[in-house]
Design a protein around this motif. Structure first.
Motif, PDB file in Angstrom:
ATOM      1  N   TYR A  15      18.633 -11.944  46.266  1.00 60.81           N
ATOM      2  CA  TYR A  15      18.606 -10.486  46.222  1.00 60.81           C
ATOM      3  C   TYR A  15      19.459  -9.879  47.342  1.00 60.81           C
ATOM      4  O   TYR A  15      20.119  -8.853  47.149  1.00 60.81           O
ATOM      5  N   ASN A  16      19.445 -10.495  48.496  1.00 63.67           N
ATOM      6  CA  ASN A  16      20.282  -9.990  49.588  1.00 63.67           C
ATOM      7  C   ASN A  16      21.750 -10.012  49.201  1.00 63.67           C
ATOM      8  O   ASN A  16      22.500  -9.063  49.463  1.00 63.67           O
ATOM      9  N   TYR A  17      22.176 -11.097  48.556  1.00 62.43           N
ATOM     10  CA  TYR A  17      23.569 -11.198  48.106  1.00 62.43           C
ATOM     11  C   TYR A  17      23.859 -10.219  46.970  1.00 62.43           C
ATOM     12  O   TYR A  17      24.945  -9.629  46.895  1.00 62.43           O
ATOM     13  N   ARG A  19      22.658  -7.383  46.505  1.00 60.41           N
ATOM     14  CA  ARG A  19      22.612  -5.984  46.935  1.00 60.41           C
ATOM     15  C   ARG A  19      23.635  -5.651  48.014  1.00 60.41           C
ATOM     16  O   ARG A  19      23.782  -4.484  48.390  1.00 60.41           O
ATOM     17  N   ASP A  20      24.335  -6.667  48.539  1.00 65.06           N
ATOM     18  CA  ASP A  20      25.269  -6.363  49.627  1.00 65.06           C
ATOM     19  C   ASP A  20      26.614  -5.917  49.069  1.00 65.06           C
ATOM     20  O   ASP A  20      26.834  -5.869  47.858  1.00 65.06           O
ATOM     21  N   GLY A  21      27.516  -5.559  49.962  1.00 68.50           N
ATOM     22  CA  GLY A  21      28.835  -5.081  49.556  1.00 68.50           C
ATOM     23  C   GLY A  21      29.912  -6.130  49.696  1.00 68.50           C
ATOM     24  O   GLY A  21      31.104  -5.785  49.649  1.00 68.50           O
ATOM     25  N   ILE A  22      29.527  -7.385  49.878  1.00 67.57           N
ATOM     26  CA  ILE A  22      30.493  -8.462  50.120  1.00 67.57           C
ATOM     27  C   ILE A  22      30.587  -9.413  48.936  1.00 67.57           C
ATOM     28  O   ILE A  22      31.674  -9.669  48.412  1.00 67.57           O
ATOM     29  N   HIS A  23      29.457  -9.956  48.514  1.00 64.28           N
ATOM     30  CA  HIS A  23      29.447 -11.005  47.510  1.00 64.28           C
ATOM     31  C   HIS A  23      29.468 -10.418  46.098  1.00 64.28           C
ATOM     32  O   HIS A  23      28.678  -9.524  45.778  1.00 64.28           O
ATOM     33  N   LYS A  24      30.345 -10.946  45.278  1.00 65.42           N
ATOM     34  CA  LYS A  24      30.472 -10.472  43.896  1.00 65.42           C
ATOM     35  C   LYS A  24      29.990 -11.497  42.876  1.00 65.42           C
ATOM     36  O   LYS A  24      29.553 -11.123  41.794  1.00 65.42           O
ATOM     37  N   LYS A 160      28.981  -7.118  40.214  1.00 65.84           N
ATOM     38  CA  LYS A 160      28.244  -8.353  40.522  1.00 65.84           C
ATOM     39  C   LYS A 160      28.082  -9.180  39.250  1.00 65.84           C
ATOM     40  O   LYS A 160      27.823  -8.633  38.177  1.00 65.84           O
ATOM     41  N   GLU A 188      33.871 -13.805  48.608  1.00 64.49           N
ATOM     42  CA  GLU A 188      33.181 -13.055  47.562  1.00 64.49           C
ATOM     43  C   GLU A 188      32.174 -13.905  46.795  1.00 64.49           C
ATOM     44  O   GLU A 188      31.452 -13.395  45.947  1.00 64.49           O
TER      45      GLU A 188
END
Length: 441
Positions: A15-17, A19-24, A160, A188
């Motif tokens: 969930y952290n990934y 919701r973040d702006g880095i990992h797609k 995502k 990403e």
């Protein structure tokens, strides 16, 4: 909609990934019972609920599995949240606020839709590929271009794709697992290994079923999450070495150019030709079935364009090879069933196959090709296996071509082309205007 309290630590990391702006592109899984399906359903349900009007997908290898398997878990997740503001249709789920989740059929149709063009006009906010080990890598590549295109700018959210999977030696291994293991994963991308032991809500019966399974491969994959599960003693090539042939940039193209052609006849897959300079092979012709005259023209033009003499061209002897040798005088007709030059092997093809495996395992071979060809070549090389490996008395042999076809669902045309190239490695150049590779020195 209230947040489900039952969430394990691996799901929380996912969930952290998500919701973040880095990992797609987030891959989650690696074993059975790690909460993959629950994570996918709950994530999409929350996205749709909190982002009205958005459009998401969930895709599997066939539409039937998407409708049935995913729908069952989705219903369980909704019940756990007491959530009812949606309805299921034959196409997916429609939410009361205008959001939707669409079922996708990600079956690979090499004849009808080899490039997944049916997905090309779709626009999604994001999505989920379930049981990704069964899905062709091109589906993932195309879907990467279709997300981030529906209300992402309005809500200020990145695109995502969640990928859930069990261990599989295919694009998942090379795209996610191996780079993660080697600490080389692109910025990403993310990979989260999740085992049944990580899921405190997995039942004891299910855990015991995985633990006590009699099939060792199944246990290694689904209980231990072992991505190296298929270390088959019959396999001639190490899988990591197979993956490396596409990036072995230290292998330089030096020496004479040579061509190897696997010819497509009716009922077979492809007409494939590779040009090798030293131990660097480039795929230069790759077509579905072509008439004999067109094959002759294509090969003749390739010899001229790449400045390869006829004595450095080899083609298989399966019908068209004999036809070609009559018109392209001087090329070599490969007879794989002929006597090997080394008595340890049961025929010439086997000796060439073992030589190919030697170069691959020594990281002394390179292939230059498209990404689509790369995936197919990996699959075919993985079927390069020794027959009767437990016998000390028999000569070394290969599993039959029919066994390879059954595993691949197609003819191993790239593999055959690469094997034939090895004739130039195991023997001295032949002299004379007309010669076949069945001649004995």
């Amino acid at each position: 909609m209230e947040q489900e309290a039952k969430i394990n630590l691996k799901q929380r990391l996912a969930y952290n990934y998500l919701r973040d702006g880095i990992h797609k592109f987030i891959a989650y899984g690696g074993a059975g019972g790690g909460g993959k399906s629950w994570l996918g359903c709950e994530w999409l349900m929350q996205c749709c609920h909190y982002l009205p009007g958005t459009r998401w997908f969930v895709g599997r290898n066939n539409l039937k599995d998407s409708r049935e398997s995913v729908a069952i878990t989705f219903g369980k997740v909704a019940k756990s949240h007491g959530f009812h503001a949606y309805k299921q249709t034959s196409d997916g789920f429609v939410f009361n606020n205008g959001s939707e989740i669409i079922f996708l059929d990600l079956t690979y149709y090499p004849m009808k839709d080899p490039m997944y063009e049916r997905l090309g006009s779709k626009e999604y906010t994001g999505g989920w590929i379930e049981e990704a080990g069964q899905v062709h890598y091109l589906a993932f590549e195309v879907l990467k271009t279709r997300v981030g295109r529906h209300l992402n700018d309005v809500y200020g959210i990145p695109s995502k794709i969640l990928v859930t999977c069990n261990p599989k030696k295919n694009w998942l291994y090379t795209t996610f697992y191996r780079p993660w293991k080697e600490h080389k994963l692109e910025r990403e991308y993310a990979f989260i290994p999740a085992l049944v032991q990580d899921n405190p809500w997995a039942t004891e019966d299910y855990i015991e079923m995985l633990r006590s399974t009699k099939d060792e491969v199944t246990k290694q994959r689904l209980f231990f999450g072992n991505w190296e599960y298929d270390d088959d003693p019959t396999a001639l090539c190490d899988y990591d070495a197979i993956c490396d042939i596409f990036t072995n940039e230290h292998v330089k193209a030096t020496g004479l150019g040579r061509l190897s052609a696997d010819l497509a006849m009716k009922g077979r897959d492809r007409f494939v030709t590779g040009k090798a300079v030293g131990h660097v092979c480039t795929i230069i012709i790759d077509k579905e079935y072509s008439p004999g005259k067109m094959i002759e023209t294509d090969l003749r033009n390739a010899m001229i364009e790449h400045r390869v003499s006829r004595s450095n061209v080899v083609a298989d002897s399966d019908g068209l090879g004999a036809f070609l040798e009559s018109y392209l005088t001087g090329i070599k007709e490969f007879r794989g069933g002929a006597r090997a030059l080394d008595d340890r092997y049961d025929n010439l093809k086997t000796q060439c196959a073992f030589k190919l495996a030697e170069l691959i395992n020594n990281r002394d071979f390179r292939v230059i090709c498209s990404r689509e060809q790369e995936e197919r070549i990996k699959a075919e090389l993985a079927q390069l296996k020794q027959a009767s490996v437990d016998s000390d008395t028999k000569k070394k042999g290969l599993i039959s071509k029919d066994q390879m076809k059954a595993a691949l669902n197609h003819s191993p045309d790239y593999l055959d082309m690469l094997i034939m190239l090895m004739i130039f490695e195991i023997r001295k150049p032949l002299r004379g205007a007309k010669a076949t590779v069945t001649d004995v020195d």
